[in-house]
Write an enzyme that holds these catalytic residues in place. Structure first.
Site, PDB file in Angstrom:
ATOM      1  CB  CYS A   4      -0.925  -0.007   1.211  1.00  0.00           C
ATOM      2  SG  CYS A   4      -1.802   1.540   1.446  1.00  0.00           S
ATOM      3  CB  CYS A   7       0.986   1.170   4.390  1.00  0.00           C
ATOM      4  SG  CYS A   7      -0.652   0.773   5.060  1.00  0.00           S
ATOM      5  CG  ASP A  30      -2.940  15.063  -3.698  1.00  0.00           C
ATOM      6  OD1 ASP A  30      -3.898  14.330  -3.372  1.00  0.00           O
ATOM      7  OD2 ASP A  30      -2.343  14.971  -4.801  1.00  0.00           O
ATOM      8  CG  HIS A  46      -4.280  -0.854   4.896  1.00  0.00           C
ATOM      9  ND1 HIS A  46      -3.819  -0.105   3.840  1.00  0.00           N
ATOM     10  CD2 HIS A  46      -5.156  -1.744   4.373  1.00  0.00           C
ATOM     11  CE1 HIS A  46      -4.387  -0.538   2.726  1.00  0.00           C
ATOM     12  NE2 HIS A  46      -5.198  -1.535   3.019  1.00  0.00           N
ATOM     13  CG  ASN A  87     -12.516  10.662  -4.301  1.00  0.00           C
ATOM     14  OD1 ASN A  87     -13.520  11.364  -4.325  1.00  0.00           O
ATOM     15  ND2 ASN A  87     -11.326  11.138  -4.611  1.00  0.00           N
ATOM     16  CG  HIS A  98      -4.227   3.760   3.651  1.00  0.00           C
ATOM     17  ND1 HIS A  98      -3.229   3.031   4.285  1.00  0.00           N
ATOM     18  CD2 HIS A  98      -4.684   4.642   4.581  1.00  0.00           C
ATOM     19  CE1 HIS A  98      -3.097   3.451   5.535  1.00  0.00           C
ATOM     20  NE2 HIS A  98      -3.967   4.433   5.739  1.00  0.00           N
ATOM     21  CG  HIS A 100      -7.222   8.964   0.763  1.00  0.00           C
ATOM     22  ND1 HIS A 100      -7.286   7.700   0.235  1.00  0.00           N
ATOM     23  CD2 HIS A 100      -7.514   9.801  -0.263  1.00  0.00           C
ATOM     24  CE1 HIS A 100      -7.577   7.760  -1.058  1.00  0.00           C
ATOM     25  NE2 HIS A 100      -7.745   9.036  -1.375  1.00  0.00           N
ATOM     26  CG  HIS A 102      -8.880  14.244  -1.387  1.00  0.00           C
ATOM     27  ND1 HIS A 102      -7.862  14.312  -2.312  1.00  0.00           N
ATOM     28  CD2 HIS A 102      -9.393  12.989  -1.488  1.00  0.00           C
ATOM     29  CE1 HIS A 102      -7.768  13.144  -2.944  1.00  0.00           C
ATOM     30  NE2 HIS A 102      -8.687  12.318  -2.464  1.00  0.00           N
TER      31      HIS A 102
HETATM   32  P1  5GP Z   1      -8.045   9.241  -4.507  1.00  0.00           P
HETATM   33  O1  5GP Z   1      -8.384   9.478  -5.938  1.00  0.00           O
HETATM   34  O2  5GP Z   1      -7.664   7.813  -4.217  1.00  0.00           O
HETATM   35  O3  5GP Z   1      -9.112   9.769  -3.573  1.00  0.00           O
HETATM   36  O4  5GP Z   1      -6.811  10.185  -4.201  1.00  0.00           O
HETATM   37  C1  5GP Z   1      -5.498   9.760  -4.137  1.00  0.00           C
HETATM   38  C2  5GP Z   1      -4.629  10.995  -4.067  1.00  0.00           C
HETATM   39  O5  5GP Z   1      -3.333  10.614  -3.725  1.00  0.00           O
HETATM   40  C3  5GP Z   1      -4.555  11.783  -5.378  1.00  0.00           C
HETATM   41  O6  5GP Z   1      -5.031  13.102  -5.186  1.00  0.00           O
HETATM   42  C4  5GP Z   1      -3.066  11.739  -5.730  1.00  0.00           C
HETATM   43  O7  5GP Z   1      -2.604  12.943  -6.279  1.00  0.00           O
HETATM   44  C5  5GP Z   1      -2.416  11.443  -4.398  1.00  0.00           C
HETATM   45  N1  5GP Z   1      -1.168  10.706  -4.499  1.00  0.00           N
HETATM   46  C6  5GP Z   1      -0.936   9.598  -5.255  1.00  0.00           C
HETATM   47  N2  5GP Z   1       0.318   9.164  -5.077  1.00  0.00           N
HETATM   48  C7  5GP Z   1       0.899  10.011  -4.189  1.00  0.00           C
HETATM   49  C8  5GP Z   1       2.211  10.085  -3.617  1.00  0.00           C
HETATM   50  O8  5GP Z   1       3.097   9.267  -3.866  1.00  0.00           O
HETATM   51  N3  5GP Z   1       2.433  11.114  -2.749  1.00  0.00           N
HETATM   52  C9  5GP Z   1       1.485  12.026  -2.436  1.00  0.00           C
HETATM   53  N4  5GP Z   1       1.812  13.008  -1.579  1.00  0.00           N
HETATM   54  N5  5GP Z   1       0.234  11.981  -2.951  1.00  0.00           N
HETATM   55  C10 5GP Z   1      -0.046  10.993  -3.819  1.00  0.00           C
HETATM   56 ZN    ZN Z   2      -2.345   1.276   3.628  1.00  0.00          ZN
END
Ligand code: 5GP
Ligand code: ZN
Length: 111
Positions: A4, A7, A30, A46, A87, A98, A100, A102
């Site tokens: 993950c 993680c 982000d 997790h 999301n 995982h 989260h 925003h």
């Molecule tokens: P999701 O679409 O799953 O709700 O959002 C995942 C978020 O994680 C996205 O906004 C993406 O830009 C962010 N993200 C993906 N990989 C990384 C990373 O390696 N580091 C950071 N800081 N953010 C990430």
């Molecule tokens: Zn995780």
């Protein structure tokens, strides 16, 4: 979970721009910000999606909201306004599995 991404970020195996950490929660910027302020707030434990979080462990969501409220002040968007969202699964737009939240702000957001 071993494979993950978030993680690995919590463990420091992948670098992140950390903005907050406590016993249960980690928050960081982000990597692809959708606004001047775009933070991700995650439980250290997790869970792939909100669907996987047992009812008796939902207290972590309240903790996350407490942290988001403070981060909104710290990043100067508490009064101007900001958005928090999660999301969930494919059609919800989830990419990282995982749990989260925003926190997005610093510009006028549209519906
Ligand atoms: P999701 O679409 O799953 O709700 O959002 C995942 C978020 O994680 C996205 O906004 C993406 O830009 C962010 N993200 C993906 N990989 C990384 C990373 O390696 N580091 C950071 N800081 N953010 C990430
Ligand atoms: Zn995780």
């Amino acid at each position: 979970m071993n494979d993950c991404l978030f993680c690995k970020i919590i463990k420091g195996e992948i670098p992140s721009d950390k903005v907050y950490e406590d016993e249960n929660i980690y928050a960081f910027k982000d990597i692809n910000p959708k606004a001047p302020v775009h933070l991700l707030i995650i439980p250290k434990k997790h869970y792939a999606t909100l669907n996987d979080l047992p009812d008796e462990e939902m207290g972590i969501i309240a903790e996350i909201h407490c942290v988001m409220k403070k981060l909104a002040v710290k990043f100067g968007v508490a009064e101007s306004g900001y958005r928090v969202l999660a999301n969930i699964n494919k059609e919800g737009g989830q990419v990282v599995y995982h749990v989260h939240y925003h926190l997005i702000g610093g510009r006028q957001l549209r519906a």
